[in-house]
Structures are given as structure tokens and as C-alpha cells.
Design an enzyme around this catalytic site. Structure first.
Site, PDB file in Angstrom:
ATOM      1  N   THR A 169     -31.589  88.912 -19.163  1.00 47.71           N
ATOM      2  CA  THR A 169     -32.458  89.210 -20.994  1.00 47.71           C
ATOM      3  C   THR A 169     -32.772  90.197 -20.529  1.00 47.71           C
ATOM      4  O   THR A 169     -33.489  90.381 -21.079  1.00 47.71           O
ATOM      5  CB  THR A 169     -33.450  87.668 -21.765  1.00 47.71           C
ATOM      6  OG1 THR A 169     -32.262  87.279 -22.062  1.00 47.71           O
ATOM      7  CG2 THR A 169     -33.962  88.409 -22.463  1.00 47.71           C
ATOM      8  N   GLU A 176     -26.054  90.996 -25.959  1.00 49.90           N
ATOM      9  CA  GLU A 176     -26.199  90.430 -23.985  1.00 49.90           C
ATOM     10  C   GLU A 176     -25.221  88.653 -24.672  1.00 49.90           C
ATOM     11  O   GLU A 176     -25.140  88.236 -24.981  1.00 49.90           O
ATOM     12  CB  GLU A 176     -27.858  90.029 -24.157  1.00 49.90           C
ATOM     13  CG  GLU A 176     -27.756  88.816 -23.001  1.00 49.90           C
ATOM     14  CD  GLU A 176     -29.539  88.439 -23.106  1.00 49.90           C
ATOM     15  OE1 GLU A 176     -29.455  87.399 -22.080  1.00 49.90           O
ATOM     16  OE2 GLU A 176     -29.988  88.998 -23.448  1.00 49.90           O
ATOM     17  N   LYS A 232     -27.852  89.695 -29.333  1.00 52.89           N
ATOM     18  CA  LYS A 232     -27.535  88.718 -28.753  1.00 52.89           C
ATOM     19  C   LYS A 232     -25.842  88.049 -29.803  1.00 52.89           C
ATOM     20  O   LYS A 232     -26.635  86.721 -30.433  1.00 52.89           O
ATOM     21  CB  LYS A 232     -28.366  88.046 -28.343  1.00 52.89           C
ATOM     22  CG  LYS A 232     -28.301  86.501 -27.204  1.00 52.89           C
ATOM     23  CD  LYS A 232     -28.459  86.421 -26.191  1.00 52.89           C
ATOM     24  CE  LYS A 232     -27.894  84.994 -25.387  1.00 52.89           C
ATOM     25  NZ  LYS A 232     -28.482  84.460 -24.225  1.00 52.89           N
TER      26      LYS A 232
END
Length: 209
Positions: free
Chosen positions: A16, A101, A32
Site C-alpha cells: 500500500t 493494488e 484497490k
């Protein structure tokens, strides 16, 4: 627009934080797709703080699950099925680069039959691998690299986070994926540190993307 998927050799390796640095360095957006666990805040919340004052936009998750567990387990608890097709349909429509991510590592299950690695393939994304130097990280790093090669996942290179042990040269040599950068561990929120690492990444990334 480059879709750049950030995956790690496991959980807790700094994905992150590195994702936020990359979004700053590339003036990119952040996404994300799957968040599992949000009682103490989400990864998107954290990245949003680090992107203040930049053009980067943090896009909403496709799946936001309460339990801090493997996505397929968290989804099962809520009676949800995580669909790669649904995630692909929700890819933000932007002209800038997009930092995506992942959750954990490549073989984290997202449902009963598919893994994070399958999500990367479905998104047609390039991958930056995040490794943290700890005892055992050579094995975890090289297993990750081997799976990328076996699945024909395009890897941009490695970013190492933390300099407790110096395994970078060995991992780069054995994996045959290049070193992008090595970021020291940030022990406390430090604006000057973040600015310096952002600037260093901007210079390093020019030869890779």
C-alpha cells in the site's frame, strides 16, 4: 494509460505504501478492487491521505468486505461471490496511469476457483513486484517470480521495501527481473521522506514505463 498492478511476495510487505509512492511519482490514479477488512480504515483511505495535493484520484473498491481475511473467505461470510468479470467492468475509465493494488500475493484466492494472478491476467496489467527483506524472503520472492513467468504475466521489475537484510542482488539475479528501486522502511509518517522517495522513484521509473 498503463495499468500497473502492485503485488507482493506476501502480506505485510508494504504494497500500500509503495502503491501510494508510485501514484505520486507517476501522477497516477489508485484503485484497490478488493478490500477485505476495514474496521481500522481501508488501504484506499491511507493512500488518499498520501495523495493529497496531487492529481491522483482514489477510486472506489469493486468489493469492500468486512472481515480481514483472504478475499474468498471474507466474501463467503457475507454471501458474496467475487467476480473477475465484474471487476474488469469496473476498471476506472481514465487517461492517466492507474495503480491497481492487489490483496496479499499472487496465489491469494479471490473466489473458489480463481486467484489474484488470474485477476492480473483478466485486467491485462503489467506487474510491479514488492519484496521486503526478511528471513525467508528469497524463497517467497523467487516463488512469486517463477509463477509470473509460468503464467506469462508481464513483470516490470522489483521494488524492495526495508533494508534489514540485503537480498536484492540475489533476488534480481535469480529471478532475472530488474531492480526498479529500494525504499528504506519508513518508521513514522514523514513528509520529507515521502517527497524524497517520490522524487527518486520518478527518476528510476523513466527507464521502465
Amino acid at each position: 494509460m498503463n495499468r500497473i498492478f502492485i503485488t507482493g511476495i506476501g502480506t505485510g510487505v508494504g504494497k500500500t505504501f509503495i502503491s501510494a509512492l508510485l501514484a505520486r511519482a507517476l501522477e497516477a490514479d489508485y484503485w484497490k478492487p478488493i478490500q477485505a477488512g476495514f474496521e481500522e480504515g481501508t488501504d484506499s483511505d491511507y493512500v488518499r491521505q498520501l495523495l493529497r495535493g496531487t492529481p491522483g484520484v482514489v477510486h472506489p473498491e469493486a468489493y469492500k468486505l468486512r472481515m480481514p481475511a483472504s478475499p474468498h473467505i471474507a466474501a463467503r461470510e457475507e454471501g458474496v461471490h467475487i467476480s473477475l468479470q465484474k471487476i474488469c467492468e469496473q476498471v476506472p475509465s481514465i487517461s492517466r496511469n492507474l495503480i491497481i493494488e492487489g490483496a496479499g500475493g499472487l496465489l491469494v484466492p479471490v473466489n473458489e476457483t480463481e486467484f489474484v494472478a488470474d485477476l492480473i491476467k483478466a485486467l491485462d496489467a503489467k506487474v510491479i513486484l514488492i519484496s521486503r527483506n526478511y528471513l525467508g524472503s528469497i524463497n517467497h520472492s523467487l516463488l512469486t517470480a517463477r509463477l509470473c513467468r509460468e503464467m506469462n504475466i508481464p513483470v516490470v521489475g522489483w521494488i524492495f521495501n526495508d533494508q534489514y537484510l540485503h537480498y536484492e542482488e540475489e533476488i534480481v539475479r535469480w529471478s532475472n527481473y530488474p531492480l526498479i528501486a529500494s525504499v528504506p522502511l519508513m518508521k513514522a509518517e514523514d513528509g520529507q521522506f515521502i517527497e524524497a522517495q517520490t522524487a527518486a522513484l520518478q527518476k528510476r521509473l523513466k527507464g521502465f514505463l
